[in-house]
Design a protein around this motif. Sequence first.
Motif, PDB file in Angstrom:
ATOM      1  N   THR A  24      30.380 -29.448 -18.682  1.00  0.00           N
ATOM      2  CA  THR A  24      30.673 -30.755 -18.114  1.00  0.00           C
ATOM      3  C   THR A  24      32.164 -30.868 -17.814  1.00  0.00           C
ATOM      4  O   THR A  24      32.982 -30.146 -18.388  1.00  0.00           O
ATOM      5  N   ARG A  25      32.453 -31.772 -16.918  1.00  0.00           N
ATOM      6  CA  ARG A  25      33.845 -32.081 -16.589  1.00  0.00           C
ATOM      7  C   ARG A  25      33.963 -33.594 -16.516  1.00  0.00           C
ATOM      8  O   ARG A  25      33.180 -34.263 -15.836  1.00  0.00           O
ATOM      9  N   VAL A  26      34.976 -34.115 -17.185  1.00  0.00           N
ATOM     10  CA  VAL A  26      35.246 -35.544 -17.181  1.00  0.00           C
ATOM     11  C   VAL A  26      36.640 -35.749 -16.610  1.00  0.00           C
ATOM     12  O   VAL A  26      37.600 -35.143 -17.081  1.00  0.00           O
ATOM     13  N   ASP A  27      36.719 -36.594 -15.574  1.00  0.00           N
ATOM     14  CA  ASP A  27      38.002 -36.914 -14.955  1.00  0.00           C
ATOM     15  C   ASP A  27      38.341 -38.372 -15.222  1.00  0.00           C
ATOM     16  O   ASP A  27      37.485 -39.251 -15.102  1.00  0.00           O
ATOM     17  N   TYR A  28      39.604 -38.615 -15.566  1.00  0.00           N
ATOM     18  CA  TYR A  28      40.091 -39.980 -15.755  1.00  0.00           C
ATOM     19  C   TYR A  28      41.542 -40.021 -15.287  1.00  0.00           C
ATOM     20  O   TYR A  28      42.399 -39.304 -15.840  1.00  0.00           O
ATOM     21  N   LEU A  29      41.782 -40.825 -14.269  1.00  0.00           N
ATOM     22  CA  LEU A  29      43.096 -40.909 -13.643  1.00  0.00           C
ATOM     23  C   LEU A  29      43.557 -39.502 -13.260  1.00  0.00           C
ATOM     24  O   LEU A  29      42.913 -38.832 -12.489  1.00  0.00           O
ATOM     25  N   LYS A  30      44.650 -39.027 -13.806  1.00  0.00           N
ATOM     26  CA  LYS A  30      45.151 -37.696 -13.466  1.00  0.00           C
ATOM     27  C   LYS A  30      44.820 -36.644 -14.529  1.00  0.00           C
ATOM     28  O   LYS A  30      45.341 -35.539 -14.515  1.00  0.00           O
ATOM     29  N   PHE A  31      43.926 -36.979 -15.449  1.00  0.00           N
ATOM     30  CA  PHE A  31      43.530 -36.072 -16.522  1.00  0.00           C
ATOM     31  C   PHE A  31      42.102 -35.581 -16.293  1.00  0.00           C
ATOM     32  O   PHE A  31      41.276 -36.277 -15.724  1.00  0.00           O
TER      33      PHE A  31
END
Length: 170
Positions: A24-31
Amino acid sequence: GNIDDHDKQIIGNPFPKIFGGFSTRVDYLKFSLDLNIDGAGGFNLLNLDAMAQTDMSGIYGNITKEAYSGAGTTGPRVGSQNFVSDRFIEKGDYLRLSNMTFRYNMPVEKIKWLKTLSVYLYASNLFTITKYKGLNVDANSFGIDNSRLGVAYGSYPTIRSFGIGLSSTF
């Protein structure tokens, strides 16, 4: 009281009934955070390392203190030699966090020749959940020898590694 070839039987199964993985990949803002998890269940391993460490004949070298304290009661007598038995068959079920990457995408809008720039931390083999007592639940001590699948003997543990990196596109 007489043990012969009629007493022998197949014990354990080196083939997992279930295996798989999850990414899985989780993106939040620039992270962003990438995770890879894998596991297997419903199989057995023959832990020959444990057998060698409790062998009271001394042919394998060092003997554990625990082997001496249980000699003749929970383990073989001093001077006796271990034989492969269900005593050394262990469940190989496991769940492992095999890879994790934490990334920060740096703002590069003001740099015309650079499309992306990110710094990241990664780790591999962070942890393994298992009841197996050996060093490596993924042991395959004898390579492609099909007659000895599921045997753990002298296997090294899986390496845990950490790193830092820089990634860019132009």
